[in-house]
Scaffold this active site. Sequence first.
Site, mmCIF file in Angstrom:
data_model
loop_
_atom_site.group_PDB
_atom_site.id
_atom_site.type_symbol
_atom_site.label_atom_id
_atom_site.label_comp_id
_atom_site.label_asym_id
_atom_site.label_seq_id
_atom_site.Cartn_x
_atom_site.Cartn_y
_atom_site.Cartn_z
ATOM 1 N N HIS A 70 0.842 -1.192 0.000
ATOM 2 C CA HIS A 70 0.000 0.000 0.000
ATOM 3 C C HIS A 70 0.877 1.242 0.000
ATOM 4 C CE1 HIS A 70 -3.496 -2.549 1.538
ATOM 5 N NE2 HIS A 70 -3.665 -2.262 0.270
ATOM 6 N N GLU A 97 -6.860 -10.020 4.317
ATOM 7 C CA GLU A 97 -6.252 -10.970 5.241
ATOM 8 C C GLU A 97 -7.330 -11.672 6.082
ATOM 9 O OE1 GLU A 97 -3.121 -9.090 7.599
ATOM 10 O OE2 GLU A 97 -3.506 -10.715 9.009
ATOM 11 N N SER A 154 -2.621 2.954 3.768
ATOM 12 C CA SER A 154 -2.064 1.807 4.497
ATOM 13 C C SER A 154 -2.634 1.742 5.913
ATOM 14 C CB SER A 154 -0.536 1.936 4.540
ATOM 15 O OG SER A 154 -0.015 1.309 5.689
ATOM 16 N N ASN A 179 -1.767 -0.034 8.547
ATOM 17 C CA ASN A 179 -0.838 0.013 9.690
ATOM 18 C C ASN A 179 -0.231 1.404 9.853
ATOM 19 O OD1 ASN A 179 2.201 -0.088 8.818
ATOM 20 N ND2 ASN A 179 1.169 -1.483 7.422
#
Length: 285
Positions: A41, A125, A217, A219
């Site tokens: 990402h 995921e 993204s 995270n």
Amino acid sequence: MEIIFSKDIGFCFGVKRAVKIVEDLIKESEGPFWLLEPIVHNEKVMGKFKKAGVRLVTSLEEIDKGVLIISAHGEKTEVYRRAKEKGLKIVDTTCPLVTGAQNLAKKFQSLGYQIFIAGDKNHKEVTGILEATDKKAIVISKAKDFSKVKIEKPTVLISQTTQSLRNIKEIFKELKKKDKKAKFLNTLCPTCQNRQKEIKELAKKADLVLVVGSKSSANTKRLFEIARNKNKNSFLVEGVNDLNKSAIAERKRIAITSGTSTPDWIIDEVVEKIKTYEKDNPEKN
Ligand code: SF4
């Protein structure tokens, strides 16, 4: 001006691995090369792959021949099956930690457990872990999602690798109220956990925090939220163009961390740019 870095910064090992696989593939094989979602990402990294001939499409229907690259987040079983039927070559860069979470889910499903997945319902995921349990697992995004859940067998909680520890703790606490013997299988990514822990501390010590990474993204956004909770002068920057000179130039101590899909060269560019602000303001040093 002092710049303090988180120890864990730049690509994580899963992204490094995925990028290397794709770079080698481009050098050694003939395309066309296809992706159903970005390999990482990060628009700047993706721009480089695009120049090298890797095409990002939204559906398998758009592909008739060539190599399908599976991203580090993994893919639905259905995609693998249909790609094979179409005669596409598959190059799988799924992170081993993601595969590990899927295997654990499969194992505990076969042992008769009810699996709960702590994660974002639409994340690739999470879909992958769900499919590993033949869609029998239940996805929980927040602790309150347990309100309508009935427990009829032993339970385990598995998490999306990039979830925040705080959310997991809240979810597990709620599960424990329903099943005292519930187990937590720790599938959290150590890299993400380290970065979250580090930025919590660094943000307290710094006058300003820069989280370098893509706004798409998950995270990176999580790191930014954590930093901002501790330090209001926190900024998420994708690269040098997002730097706010007037906000940065007069700070004495700047903390820098990055998302797991941010390459070192983008962080280096940001650091070099900040240093030029210091030169422009010598009286503040
Ligand atoms: S963030 Fe963690 S789980 Fe995700 S690709 Fe990187 S190492 Fe793997």
